[in-house]
Motif scaffolding. Structure first.
Motif, PDB file in Angstrom:
ATOM      1  N   SER A  42       0.842  -1.192   0.000  1.00 22.07           N
ATOM      2  CA  SER A  42       0.000   0.000   0.000  1.00 22.07           C
ATOM      3  C   SER A  42       0.876   1.241   0.000  1.00 22.07           C
ATOM      4  N   PRO A  91       3.879   3.761  -8.325  1.00 23.28           N
ATOM      5  CA  PRO A  91       2.487   3.593  -8.755  1.00 23.28           C
ATOM      6  C   PRO A  91       2.218   2.212  -9.353  1.00 23.28           C
ATOM      7  N   GLY A 128      -7.003  -3.462  -3.719  1.00 27.71           N
ATOM      8  CA  GLY A 128      -8.015  -2.432  -3.912  1.00 27.71           C
ATOM      9  C   GLY A 128      -9.424  -2.902  -3.684  1.00 27.71           C
ATOM     10  N   ASP A 129      -9.681  -4.197  -3.919  1.00 27.98           N
ATOM     11  CA  ASP A 129     -11.051  -4.703  -3.773  1.00 27.98           C
ATOM     12  C   ASP A 129     -11.176  -5.752  -2.674  1.00 27.98           C
ATOM     13  N   GLN A 164      -0.271   4.083   0.988  1.00 25.97           N
ATOM     14  CA  GLN A 164      -0.804   4.972   2.013  1.00 25.97           C
ATOM     15  C   GLN A 164       0.136   5.033   3.209  1.00 25.97           C
ATOM     16  N   HIS A 186      -5.560 -10.288  -9.314  1.00 27.05           N
ATOM     17  CA  HIS A 186      -4.254  -9.991  -9.898  1.00 27.05           C
ATOM     18  C   HIS A 186      -3.133 -10.342  -8.924  1.00 27.05           C
ATOM     19  N   ASP A 217      -2.979  -0.762  -3.443  1.00 31.05           N
ATOM     20  CA  ASP A 217      -4.316  -0.168  -3.368  1.00 31.05           C
ATOM     21  C   ASP A 217      -5.000  -0.096  -4.732  1.00 31.05           C
ATOM     22  N   THR A 218      -4.232  -0.166  -5.794  1.00 34.33           N
ATOM     23  CA  THR A 218      -4.805  -0.053  -7.142  1.00 34.33           C
ATOM     24  C   THR A 218      -4.960  -1.409  -7.825  1.00 34.33           C
ATOM     25  N   MET A 219      -4.589  -2.494  -7.130  1.00 34.06           N
ATOM     26  CA  MET A 219      -4.626  -3.833  -7.721  1.00 34.06           C
ATOM     27  C   MET A 219      -5.858  -4.598  -7.264  1.00 34.06           C
ATOM     28  N   THR A 220      -6.249  -5.591  -8.050  1.00 37.71           N
ATOM     29  CA  THR A 220      -7.352  -6.457  -7.651  1.00 37.71           C
ATOM     30  C   THR A 220      -6.823  -7.666  -6.894  1.00 37.71           C
ATOM     31  N   GLN A 223       3.403  -0.555  -8.411  1.00 40.04           N
ATOM     32  CA  GLN A 223       3.370  -1.582  -7.365  1.00 40.04           C
ATOM     33  C   GLN A 223       2.545  -1.137  -6.165  1.00 40.04           C
ATOM     34  N   ASP A 224       1.576  -0.276  -6.417  1.00 41.26           N
ATOM     35  CA  ASP A 224       0.687   0.195  -5.352  1.00 41.26           C
ATOM     36  C   ASP A 224      -0.437  -0.821  -5.168  1.00 41.26           C
TER      37      ASP A 224
END
Length: 273
Positions: free
Chosen positions: A103, A114, A158-159, A105, A125, A119-122, A116-117
């Motif tokens: 994360s 970005p 992220g999800d 954050q 994935h 928070d933006t991955m499913t 390897q963030d």
């Protein structure tokens, strides 16, 4: 005034009470060879000091460690023969994902790119990347059972939570803070707490081992740099810990995390109704 007869009676009562207490006390956890506790020496991120410092030190003391490889790390690309040689000598090569997604954050996470963030991955994935890393580990050393250290201790993509779905694929997962396991019989093999020493002295590391011995459980060290690289402990502190463990093999079972989680799994199965 207490008479000898009364004193004897009090002693007998105390002895009887101790027997009753012992009858209700849980049996010591059955570590191999009657050891008091288990010690896991793990090293994250496939750093140069693992190959150049940690593994030679472990070999000198006849101890085995678990090395959690980030598959995209430079040492995996350029020194694969060295990792294979370490595995042949009994060290574990473990799963630390392909790219070490965390994360972004938090004030201390500016280093997270970005791409390897987490928070933006499913979830799908990230899990696919972890399972591909298992396949790569099998290709490197033939492993068929795997353990996993969660990068940064971050379990949420992220999800949702990506870690819980990995349990069927892992003997054990290191996740969460806390050096000494409080109770082996309630331990979740897929959420094992770890200590992440940074700048610790040898005496501080040894004190954690002794605390595990008093509780009859285990302590899980997750090191990064040894005398260099990031989040480092000194060579001297690391050496003091290894020397202590080598001198007290009968008290502390130091083995790979894979061996230890295999043992814990088998104890769980034997205790199942």
């Amino acid at each position: 005034m207490t008479t000898p007869r009364l004193l004897l009676g009090l002693c007998l009562c105390l002895a009887a009470a101790a027997v009753v207490a012992d009858d209700h006390a849980p049996a010591p956890y059955p570590w191999p060879g009657g050891a008091r506790a288990a010690v896991s020496l793990a090293y994250d991120d496939a750093l140069p000091t693992h190959l150049d410092t940690a593994i030679p030190a472990l070999d000198r003391h006849g101890l085995h460690g678990s090395f959690y490889l980030v598959m995209s790390a430079d040492t995996v690309r350029t020194r694969l023969a060295d990792w294979r040689a370490a595995a042949r000598r009994g060290h574990e090569l473990g799963n630390h994902t392909l790219f070490h997604a965390c994360s972004a954050q938090g004030a201390d996470r500016s280093w997270v790119s970005p791409a390897q963030d987490l928070d933006t991955m499913t979830v799908a994935h990230v899990q696919a990347e972890v399972l591909l890393a298992n396949t790569m580990l099998h290709a490197i050393d033939g492993s068929t059972e795997f353990t996993f250290t969660v990068p940064c201790g971050d379990r949420n993509a992220g999800d949702g939570d990506y870690v819980s779905g990995l349990a069927p694929h892992m003997l054990g997962i290191k996740l969460g803070a806390g050096a000494v396991v409080p109770d082996m019989r309630t331990l979740d093999r897929h959420a094992v707490p770890v200590a992440v020493p940074q700048g610790s002295t040898g005496a501080e590391l040894i004190a954690l081992v002794e605390a595990a011995g008093r509780q009859g459980t285990m302590v899980n060290f997750t090191f990064h740099g040894i005398g260099g690289d990031h989040l480092a402990v000194s060579r001297e502190a690391h050496e003091a810990l290894l020397a202590f463990l080598a001198a007290h093999r009968d008290r502390y079972w130091t083995a790979t995390f894979r061996e230890q989680m295999r043992w814990v799994r088998d104890v769980e199965r034997a205790a199942a109704p």
